[in-house]
Each structure stands twice: as structure tokens, then as C-alpha cells.
Design a protein around this motif. Structure first.
Motif, PDB file in Angstrom:
ATOM      1  N   PHE A  13     -32.464 -96.303 -11.543  1.00  0.00           N
ATOM      2  CA  PHE A  13     -31.229 -95.536 -11.709  1.00  0.00           C
ATOM      3  C   PHE A  13     -30.950 -94.683 -10.480  1.00  0.00           C
ATOM      4  CE2 PHE A  13     -29.011 -91.628 -12.845  1.00  0.00           C
ATOM      5  CZ  PHE A  13     -27.824 -92.158 -13.331  1.00  0.00           C
ATOM      6  N   ASN A  14     -32.006 -94.082  -9.908  1.00  0.00           N
ATOM      7  CA  ASN A  14     -31.816 -93.207  -8.752  1.00  0.00           C
ATOM      8  C   ASN A  14     -31.339 -93.979  -7.526  1.00  0.00           C
ATOM      9  OD1 ASN A  14     -32.575 -90.898 -10.138  1.00  0.00           O
ATOM     10  ND2 ASN A  14     -34.741 -91.115  -9.611  1.00  0.00           N
ATOM     11  N   SER A  15     -31.904 -95.154  -7.302  1.00  0.00           N
ATOM     12  CA  SER A  15     -31.469 -95.936  -6.133  1.00  0.00           C
ATOM     13  C   SER A  15     -30.047 -96.450  -6.328  1.00  0.00           C
ATOM     14  CB  SER A  15     -32.433 -97.101  -5.892  1.00  0.00           C
ATOM     15  OG  SER A  15     -32.354 -98.068  -6.913  1.00  0.00           O
ATOM     16  N   LEU A  16     -29.703 -96.831  -7.559  1.00  0.00           N
ATOM     17  CA  LEU A  16     -28.334 -97.272  -7.831  1.00  0.00           C
ATOM     18  C   LEU A  16     -27.348 -96.142  -7.598  1.00  0.00           C
ATOM     19  CD1 LEU A  16     -26.466 -99.543  -8.870  1.00  0.00           C
ATOM     20  CD2 LEU A  16     -26.821 -98.650 -11.164  1.00  0.00           C
ATOM     21  N   ASP A  17     -27.721 -94.948  -8.027  1.00  0.00           N
ATOM     22  CA  ASP A  17     -26.869 -93.779  -7.818  1.00  0.00           C
ATOM     23  C   ASP A  17     -26.731 -93.479  -6.330  1.00  0.00           C
ATOM     24  OD1 ASP A  17     -25.368 -91.611  -9.127  1.00  0.00           O
ATOM     25  OD2 ASP A  17     -26.854 -90.304  -8.194  1.00  0.00           O
ATOM     26  N   PHE A  18     -27.801 -93.692  -5.569  1.00  0.00           N
ATOM     27  CA  PHE A  18     -27.779 -93.467  -4.125  1.00  0.00           C
ATOM     28  C   PHE A  18     -26.870 -94.473  -3.426  1.00  0.00           C
ATOM     29  CE2 PHE A  18     -29.962 -94.330   0.052  1.00  0.00           C
ATOM     30  CZ  PHE A  18     -29.540 -93.177   0.674  1.00  0.00           C
ATOM     31  N   PHE A  19     -26.951 -95.732  -3.807  1.00  0.00           N
ATOM     32  CA  PHE A  19     -26.144 -96.776  -3.174  1.00  0.00           C
ATOM     33  C   PHE A  19     -24.685 -96.708  -3.615  1.00  0.00           C
ATOM     34  CE2 PHE A  19     -29.993 -98.523  -1.607  1.00  0.00           C
ATOM     35  CZ  PHE A  19     -29.662 -99.451  -0.640  1.00  0.00           C
ATOM     36  N   CYS A  20     -24.443 -96.333  -4.843  1.00  0.00           N
ATOM     37  CA  CYS A  20     -23.069 -96.335  -5.379  1.00  0.00           C
ATOM     38  C   CYS A  20     -22.413 -94.971  -5.323  1.00  0.00           C
ATOM     39  CB  CYS A  20     -23.074 -96.856  -6.813  1.00  0.00           C
ATOM     40  SG  CYS A  20     -23.577 -98.581  -6.941  1.00  0.00           S
ATOM     41  N   LYS A  21     -23.070 -94.014  -4.675  1.00  0.00           N
ATOM     42  CA  LYS A  21     -22.465 -92.709  -4.411  1.00  0.00           C
ATOM     43  C   LYS A  21     -21.921 -92.032  -5.670  1.00  0.00           C
ATOM     44  CE  LYS A  21     -23.249 -93.438  -0.072  1.00  0.00           C
ATOM     45  NZ  LYS A  21     -24.417 -92.811   0.564  1.00  0.00           N
ATOM     46  N   GLY A  22     -22.772 -91.890  -6.675  1.00  0.00           N
ATOM     47  CA  GLY A  22     -22.375 -91.164  -7.877  1.00  0.00           C
ATOM     48  C   GLY A  22     -21.620 -91.975  -8.892  1.00  0.00           C
TER      49      GLY A  22
END
Length: 352
Positions: free
Chosen positions: A285-294
Motif C-alpha cells: 500500500f505504501n509503495s502504491l501511494d508513493f507511485f500514485c501520489k496520494g
């Protein structure tokens, strides 16, 4: 060419001789390499430009192994819908016109016809009863046919119908964007990727069409894996080929192919099973949030790992893998395969 029947119109069109003035013309640009040398590019508006993620140099420094340069070439594909481009235009009262078109984007045809006829948009009515097969080829590429019909009908004040023969349709509709890709990737001993850089040359053809949006949504498909750091240089090249357009999963098809090619290359270098490399690079979840900018949503909504496991269980993935290995060992010429991959589609993650 306007005639009383399509047959007569085709016969008359075949008699037309076009004389092209070749004087003072520069040589045509027929490859993306030539386009780069001549700086022949289409501009990508700032709001369509994708953002790079993380520090590529730092990611490469952390890698145990590196592939410094590898190439991927993606060819074009042509539409072959059952019904070719066709339209029927009928003049209506009060200087209005009704156009029946096999088009996927009637609002764009309405706007173009309005400008061509120099009448307000509310006087142009575009009706799509059925597309007759589209796959993206009936989006932008149906507009010239609908507009030509509307122009003839508007000036002659009588209904005009037009359809393209298959040969003309194949020549003019362009198809999928060809691409040339060069990539560099760094990765750990366990297959976890720490950095990826892509140089992508997109052959857009002679007309802009939808090409400026290709980089943004293609990157959206590529970031279905956690690349650690992700950088890129994407150029939309203007060449003298037919204009390319949307085609059946535009951008996602190319983006998915590129990302899977990188994953399989890493697996090959490490002599690992490609499914294991995919698992090691699935987003948290954290990496997805990092790549997708929130834009990853809430933690409780992130279900990719559980879907991945459920897919393996429901399809007997491990059992089938063992069965396939046994079959391939016993058969020299016939081989079986299996695979699963995640899919990042316009900002959503799903498991295929």
C-alpha cells in the motif's frame, strides 16, 4: 466525389489523377530515429506529462545487479472491424443537419461538423445507432467520413451516404502506435527491482490525433509494479506515416508489455521463476501511494495481495505449475505455459 450511387462515385474517384509538386520538399521522416535527428515531435501539454518517481541514481547504487541497456520494439496493428467507416447525413429544417455515423465519439464529430459548416453545434445532431466494431478505430478516424457526408448533404440539400472500401479504410485509419524502447534496470539478488529508466520513442505518424495522452496513461500502466525509483524520457515523434490512433486498450497494452518484458529479463538474468520476481515487486500500500501520489485510496481498500493469493488457490496455480513442468520435461516440441500478472488500469489496480 459525389455521385448518385457508391459505385459511380468509386468509378469516378478511380479516374482522378493527382499530380504532386515535389520541388523544394524535404525527404520524408520514416523512422523515429530520423524524427529525433530532425527534432520532429508533437508537444505534450504539461497536464498530460507524467511525473517521475524517486531517485534513479540512488536506486541503481543500491542494486546488486544491473542491466545497463536493453531494447524493445513494438510494432503497429491494424483495425479489422466488421463494418468499415460509414456515415449518412440528412439535411433537416431550420438549417440543421442530422448525421448517422458509426462513431465511438459522436460529440467530437458534432464539434468538427459544426466548425466545417460554420453553424452552431446545437444545429448538428450526430446519432450512433451501432458502431459495427470499433476497437478505437471508430473514435477519431470516423470524423472525416462523417464530416465529408455532412458537407455534401448540407450544400446539396439532400441525403448523402458514404462508406469506405476495406482497402481505403486500412490505409487511412493508422492503427496502434509503434514504439522503440530502451531501458536500464537495477535489482537485488532476490529479484526485487530498485530502479528503472525508460527511453521511449513513440511513432505518432503525421497527425496529432490522441498521441499527446499516450505517455501519461502508458506510464500509468507501467507503474503496476514497485520499481523502487522510476525515471523516463518519452518523445512523441512526428513522422510521415499515417496518423496513429486509439486501438483496443491504447497505452495499457504497450505499458503492460514493457513492464512484463523487464520483469522477465530480470528473472532470466537471475535464473528465477518469473512468478517469484513478480511477487517480489508487487506494490505494498505504501509503495502504491508513493507511485500514485496520494491516489491509492484507503489502506483497507487495498486488496491486491489477497486477490493474488485467491487467484492462485482458485486456479490451482501451484498444481498446474508442477503439471506443466512435468509435461515440458517429457515433450521436446510441444510446450505448455502458465502465468499471472497484476494490471494497473487508468489508476486502478486489479489482478488478471
Amino acid at each position: 466525389m459525389v455521385a448518385d450511387t457508391q459505385k459511380h462515385a468509386d468509378m469516378a474517384a478511380d479516374l482522378v489523377v493527382v499530380d504532386y509538386d515535389m520541388e523544394n520538399l524535404e525527404p520524408p521522416i520514416l523512422s523515429v530515429e530520423e524524427a529525433v535527428r530532425k527534432s520532429s515531435f508533437f508537444e505534450v501539454p504539461s497536464f498530460f506529462q507524467p511525473k517521475q518517481v524517486g531517485d534513479f541514481s540512488k536506486g541503481m547504487a543500491e542494486a546488486d545487479h544491473k542491466i545497463l541497456s536493453a531494447e524493445i520494439k513494438l510494432g503497429s496493428q491494424y483495425y479489422f472491424y466488421m463494418e468499415t467507416q460509414t456515415a449518412l447525413a440528412v439535411p433537416d429544417e431550420d438549417n440543421c443537419i442530422v448525421v448517422y455515423s458509426s462513431i465511438q465519439a459522436p460529440e467530437d464529430a458534432q464539434s468538427t461538423i459544426s466548425r466545417c459548416l460554420r453553424i452552431p453545434e446545437h444545429k448538428v445532431r450526430v446519432i450512433t445507432r451501432r458502431v459495427g466494431g470499433g476497437f478505437g478505430g471508430k473514435a477519431m478516424k470516423a470524423i472525416p467520413v462523417a464530416t465529408a457526408c455532412a458537407l455534401a448533404a448540407y450544400n446539396l440539400r439532400r441525403p448523402v451516404r458514404m462508406y469506405m472500401n476495406r482497402k481505403t479504410d486500412m490505409k487511412t485509419t493508422g492503427g496502434r502506435h509503434p514504439m522503440e524502447v530502451t531501458y536500464s534496470v537495477g535489482f537485488k539478488e532476490d529479484g526485487r527491482i530498485t530502479a528503472l529508466h525508460l527511453d521511449i520513442l513513440i511513432n505518432a505518424g503525421i497527425g496529432v490525433d490522441i498521441s499527446p495522452i499516450i505517455p501519461l496513461f502508458m506510464v500509468g500502466a507501467i507503474i503496476k509494479y514497485d520499481w523502487g525509483a522510476f525515471s523516463f524520457d518519452i518523445k512523441v515523434c512526428r513522422t510521415n506515416h499515417s496518423s496513429k490512433s486509439a486501438m483496443r486498450g491504447p497505452r495499457e497494452v504497450q505499458g503492460t508489455f514493457i513492464s512484463e518484458a523487464v520483469i522477465e529479463h530480470v528473472a532470466s538474468v537471475l535464473s528465477m521463476d518469473v512468478d517469484s520476481v513478480r511477487i517480489n515487486n508487487l506494490h505494498t500500500f505504501n509503495s502504491l501511494d508513493f507511485f500514485c501520489k496520494g491516489a491509492a485510496g484507503e489502506l483497507k481498500e487495498y486488496t491486491l495481495p489477497s486477490i493474488w493469493d485467491k487467484l492462485a488457490a482458485s486456479s490451482s496455480f501451484k498444481e498446474r505449475t508442477d503439471m506443466i513442468k512435468q509435461f515440458n520435461m517429457c515433450n521436446k516440441w510441444r510446450k505448455w505455459g502458465r502465468g499471472r500478472e497484476s494490471k494497473h488500469f487508468w489508476g486502478w489496480i486489479s489482478c488478471c
